[in-house]
Write a protein that holds these residues in place. Structure first.
Motif, PDB file in Angstrom:
ATOM      1  N   ALA A   1      -1.990  14.457   3.690  1.00 36.02           N
ATOM      2  CA  ALA A   1      -2.231  13.626   2.507  1.00 36.02           C
ATOM      3  C   ALA A   1      -1.344  12.386   2.519  1.00 36.02           C
ATOM      4  O   ALA A   1      -1.813  11.281   2.243  1.00 36.02           O
ATOM      5  N   VAL A   2      -0.075  12.552   2.855  1.00 30.24           N
ATOM      6  CA  VAL A   2       0.850  11.414   2.908  1.00 30.24           C
ATOM      7  C   VAL A   2       0.383  10.403   3.945  1.00 30.24           C
ATOM      8  O   VAL A   2       0.339   9.193   3.685  1.00 30.24           O
ATOM      9  N   ARG A   3       0.016  10.881   5.111  1.00 32.33           N
ATOM     10  CA  ARG A   3      -0.454   9.976   6.168  1.00 32.33           C
ATOM     11  C   ARG A   3      -1.716   9.237   5.720  1.00 32.33           C
ATOM     12  O   ARG A   3      -1.856   8.037   5.941  1.00 32.33           O
ATOM     13  N   TYR A   4      -2.637   9.929   5.084  1.00 34.86           N
ATOM     14  CA  TYR A   4      -3.873   9.309   4.599  1.00 34.86           C
ATOM     15  C   TYR A   4      -3.545   8.206   3.585  1.00 34.86           C
ATOM     16  O   TYR A   4      -4.078   7.094   3.669  1.00 34.86           O
ATOM     17  N   ILE A   5      -2.679   8.511   2.645  1.00 35.21           N
ATOM     18  CA  ILE A   5      -2.292   7.529   1.624  1.00 35.21           C
ATOM     19  C   ILE A   5      -1.622   6.323   2.275  1.00 35.21           C
ATOM     20  O   ILE A   5      -1.958   5.178   1.969  1.00 35.21           O
ATOM     21  N   GLN A   6      -0.695   6.559   3.195  1.00 41.57           N
ATOM     22  CA  GLN A   6       0.022   5.469   3.859  1.00 41.57           C
ATOM     23  C   GLN A   6      -0.918   4.584   4.678  1.00 41.57           C
ATOM     24  O   GLN A   6      -0.709   3.377   4.761  1.00 41.57           O
ATOM     25  N   GLU A   7      -1.924   5.167   5.291  1.00 40.61           N
ATOM     26  CA  GLU A   7      -2.834   4.403   6.141  1.00 40.61           C
ATOM     27  C   GLU A   7      -3.889   3.630   5.354  1.00 40.61           C
ATOM     28  O   GLU A   7      -4.477   2.689   5.876  1.00 40.61           O
ATOM     29  N   ASN A   8      -4.135   4.020   4.102  1.00 42.13           N
ATOM     30  CA  ASN A   8      -5.207   3.404   3.331  1.00 42.13           C
ATOM     31  C   ASN A   8      -4.762   2.567   2.136  1.00 42.13           C
ATOM     32  O   ASN A   8      -5.487   1.667   1.716  1.00 42.13           O
ATOM     33  N   TYR A   9      -3.604   2.869   1.589  1.00 37.31           N
ATOM     34  CA  TYR A   9      -3.164   2.217   0.356  1.00 37.31           C
ATOM     35  C   TYR A   9      -1.726   1.737   0.480  1.00 37.31           C
ATOM     36  O   TYR A   9      -0.919   2.315   1.195  1.00 37.31           O
ATOM     37  N   GLN A  10      -1.439   0.665  -0.276  1.00 37.57           N
ATOM     38  CA  GLN A  10      -0.056   0.237  -0.394  1.00 37.57           C
ATOM     39  C   GLN A  10       0.216  -0.106  -1.848  1.00 37.57           C
ATOM     40  O   GLN A  10      -0.704  -0.344  -2.627  1.00 37.57           O
ATOM     41  N   VAL A  11       1.514  -0.103  -2.217  1.00 39.81           N
ATOM     42  CA  VAL A  11       1.936  -0.325  -3.599  1.00 39.81           C
ATOM     43  C   VAL A  11       1.736  -1.782  -4.000  1.00 39.81           C
ATOM     44  O   VAL A  11       1.361  -2.074  -5.132  1.00 39.81           O
ATOM     45  N   LEU A  12       1.982  -2.698  -3.087  1.00 38.46           N
ATOM     46  CA  LEU A  12       1.859  -4.131  -3.355  1.00 38.46           C
ATOM     47  C   LEU A  12       0.879  -4.749  -2.378  1.00 38.46           C
ATOM     48  O   LEU A  12       0.716  -4.255  -1.265  1.00 38.46           O
ATOM     49  N   GLY A  13       0.254  -5.845  -2.810  1.00 38.97           N
ATOM     50  CA  GLY A  13      -0.677  -6.512  -1.912  1.00 38.97           C
ATOM     51  C   GLY A  13      -1.358  -7.678  -2.592  1.00 38.97           C
ATOM     52  O   GLY A  13      -0.977  -8.096  -3.685  1.00 38.97           O
TER      53      GLY A  13
END
Length: 77
Positions: free
Chosen positions: A12-24
């Motif tokens: 789940a962490v890897r999926y979130i890191q690869e698809n979403y970021q906090v800022l952009g």
């Protein structure tokens, strides 16, 4: 924590890191619920809404309420 639970969280962490970021950039801004992320992950791993909420919170994602429902503010990569 069990090995299976660690594996679920790692996926789940890897999926979130690869698809979403906090800022952009604003054109990449989106709103997504924990349930949406659970559905996106459903073919890879079975994880609860509470676990996703905990992971998103610990990764410093912000929450906005849309129609009274909490949505994570994400920027798609």
């Amino acid at each position: 924590m069990s090995e299976e639970k660690n594996l679920k969280r790692d996926i789940a962490v890897r999926y979130i890191q690869e698809n979403y970021q906090v800022l952009g950039e604003n054109e990449n801004k989106d709103y997504i619920t924990s349930a949406d992320i659970v559905r996106e992950l459903s073919e890879m791993v079975s994880i609860s809404i509470a676990e996703i909420s905990e992971l998103m919170d610990s990764a410093s994602f912000n929450v906005d309420f849309i129609d009274g429902k909490p949505h994570w503010v994400v920027f798609r990569k």
